[in-house]
Design an enzyme around this catalytic site. Structure first.
Site, PDB file in Angstrom:
ATOM      1  N   HIS A 144      28.147  42.594  49.803  1.00 25.87           N
ATOM      2  CA  HIS A 144      28.063  42.969  51.201  1.00 25.87           C
ATOM      3  C   HIS A 144      26.697  43.624  51.390  1.00 25.87           C
ATOM      4  O   HIS A 144      26.142  44.168  50.433  1.00 25.87           O
ATOM      5  CB  HIS A 144      29.186  43.955  51.575  1.00 25.87           C
ATOM      6  CG  HIS A 144      30.556  43.362  51.435  1.00 25.87           C
ATOM      7  ND1 HIS A 144      31.525  43.892  50.626  1.00 25.87           N
ATOM      8  CD2 HIS A 144      31.097  42.257  51.989  1.00 25.87           C
ATOM      9  CE1 HIS A 144      32.608  43.140  50.700  1.00 25.87           C
ATOM     10  NE2 HIS A 144      32.388  42.148  51.516  1.00 25.87           N
ATOM     11  N   ASP A 198      26.630  46.985  50.023  1.00 28.08           N
ATOM     12  CA  ASP A 198      26.753  47.116  48.564  1.00 28.08           C
ATOM     13  C   ASP A 198      25.353  47.210  47.947  1.00 28.08           C
ATOM     14  O   ASP A 198      25.180  47.668  46.818  1.00 28.08           O
ATOM     15  CB  ASP A 198      27.445  45.886  47.939  1.00 28.08           C
ATOM     16  CG  ASP A 198      28.920  45.764  48.323  1.00 28.08           C
ATOM     17  OD1 ASP A 198      29.577  46.812  48.465  1.00 28.08           O
ATOM     18  OD2 ASP A 198      29.400  44.620  48.470  1.00 28.08           O
TER      19      ASP A 198
HETATM   20  C1  3MF Z   1      38.805  39.371  52.729  1.00 27.98           C
HETATM   21  C2  3MF Z   1      37.794  38.828  51.821  1.00 27.98           C
HETATM   22  C3  3MF Z   1      36.496  39.569  51.786  1.00 27.98           C
HETATM   23  C4  3MF Z   1      35.323  38.625  51.672  1.00 27.98           C
HETATM   24  C5  3MF Z   1      34.041  39.375  51.494  1.00 27.98           C
HETATM   25  C6  3MF Z   1      32.857  38.465  51.443  1.00 27.98           C
HETATM   26  C7  3MF Z   1      36.599  41.787  50.984  1.00 27.98           C
HETATM   27  O1  3MF Z   1      40.010  38.747  52.641  1.00 27.98           O
HETATM   28  O2  3MF Z   1      38.051  37.869  51.140  1.00 27.98           O
HETATM   29  O3  3MF Z   1      36.531  40.448  50.681  1.00 27.98           O
HETATM   30  O4  3MF Z   1      35.485  37.739  50.614  1.00 27.98           O
HETATM   31  O5  3MF Z   1      33.910  40.238  52.547  1.00 27.98           O
HETATM   32  O6  3MF Z   1      32.811  37.633  52.531  1.00 27.98           O
END
Ligand code: 3MF
Ligand code: MG
Length: 343
Positions: A49, A52
């Protein structure tokens, strides 16, 4: 085992075990420790993200330095950044789904924050922007105009594609959670939007197994459909026990046959030979002790690779013979025997 597949996961996959009903139960790992785990387990990439990498409120003047520090850590561990996904679901301005918010200033925030994510992607060395439209939907249908919302989603994708002509957008669709009903809930919905963008050649798909399952769809068919469009640019492999909350269980641990079908589809088209990643999005059980709270990643990767082996062992001629005879019962037994290790 010799393989062309490259694997990745996100730092959120090494979590402290909090759930909606209980607090963190394991200590937080330093980012460097997460990279060390990735290296030791034989992963080649990290998914990010935007925040991150660097905090969302880091001043522009410090960004380059902040991203360079993370890039150096990645380099030191022999890892690459797979993608950047703007986190558009935590800031208070994202509460109504920033891209489809009824407030113009919030829609603007979504675009500005995501352009910044594109800058981070450029600095860290990836072209891929993943868009999981977490809050783009409604709790009640009457709160938004759906057609306007689709237009806002298209405008958002276009704004990013026009901002940097090198990036690609990968939509990661999910039918619900956190919203009751999400706009563009499946791969097919986003694919249709891809063709309406200013550059369809840079608009594509990331498929998460559990998201397809939550939509009542078969992940392998979803993957095959995106592949048929030449738009399966990444995956989030995991597993899901029925139509419940999003579980992110280790790949293949609920329905081995369903996992096999995904590997079968990927393996048969040579997925990954052009550099596409085998991404995981898996969660450790809350019960898992801290010292070994990485086995869900290790196991998912192992199960994937073992299923690749199983695919390669299935004799295409035997499959062809059974298919021609329309002996699908026979074909089914053949596959199940392979999965039981009896062939
Ligand atoms: C939610 C997800 C997310 C996405 C991530 C990257 C937190 O169901 O799957 O994980 O994978 O945000 O796009
Ligand atoms: Mg995911």
């Amino acid at each position: 085992m010799a393989t062309h597949y490259r694997f990745s996961f996100g730092p959120w996959n090494l979590s402290e075990g909090a759930d909606p009903f209980g607090p963190p139960i394991r200590p937080t790992r330093e980012f460097g420790e997460k990279l060390e785990i990735a290296r030791k387990l034989g992963f080649q990439g990290i998914q990010f993200h935007d925040d991150d990498v660097i905090p969302a409120d880091m001043p522009a003047s410090q960004m380059e330095r902040g991203v360079a520090d993370v890039k150096k850590l990645l380099d030191d561990h022999g890892l690459q950044a797979e993608f950047i996904a703007p986190r558009l679901w935590e800031d208070p301005r994202t509460v109504d789904g920033p891209v489809t918010s009824n407030r113009k200033e919030e829609r603007q925030y979504a675009i500005e924050r995501s352009k910044r994510a594109v800058d981070i992607a450029r600095m860290i060395g990836t072209k891929d922007i993943v868009w999981w439209p977490a809050r783009e939907g409604t709790y009640i249908r009457e709160s938004k105009n759906a057609q306007d919302s689709f237009s806002y989603m298209l405008e958002y994708a276009n704004a990013l594609l026009e901002y940097d002509l090198n990036i690609r957008i990968l939509g990661e669709m999910k039918p619900n959670e956190p919203m009751d009903l999400m706009y563009l809930p499946t791969t097919g919905h986003f694919l249709a939007l891809c063709y309406k963008t200013v550059d369809p050649s840079r608009s594509g798909i990331l498929i998460e197994s559990a998201h397809a399952i939550l939509a009542g769809l078969d992940p392998s068919d979803e993957m095959a459909y995106a592949l048929w469009h030449d738009k399966l640019w990444s995956v989030h492999l995991n597993d899901q026990n029925g139509l419940k909350y999003d579980q992110d269980k280790a790949f293949g641990t609920v329905d081995l046959r369903r996992a096999f079908n995904q590997v079968w589809v990927l393996e048969r088209v040579g997925y990954g030979k052009d550099g596409a990643w085998v991404g995981l999005d898996v969660k450790a059980m809350r019960t898992q002790p801290h010292e070994i709270a990485f086995r869900h990643l290790e196991n998912s990767k192992e199960i994937f690779l073992q299923l690749v082996e199983v695919c390669r062992k299935v004799d295409p001629q035997e499959v062809q013979g059974l298919t021609q005879a329309r002996d699908y019962e026979g074909l089914e037994l053949l596959i199940v025997k392979h999965l039981m290790g009896l062939r």
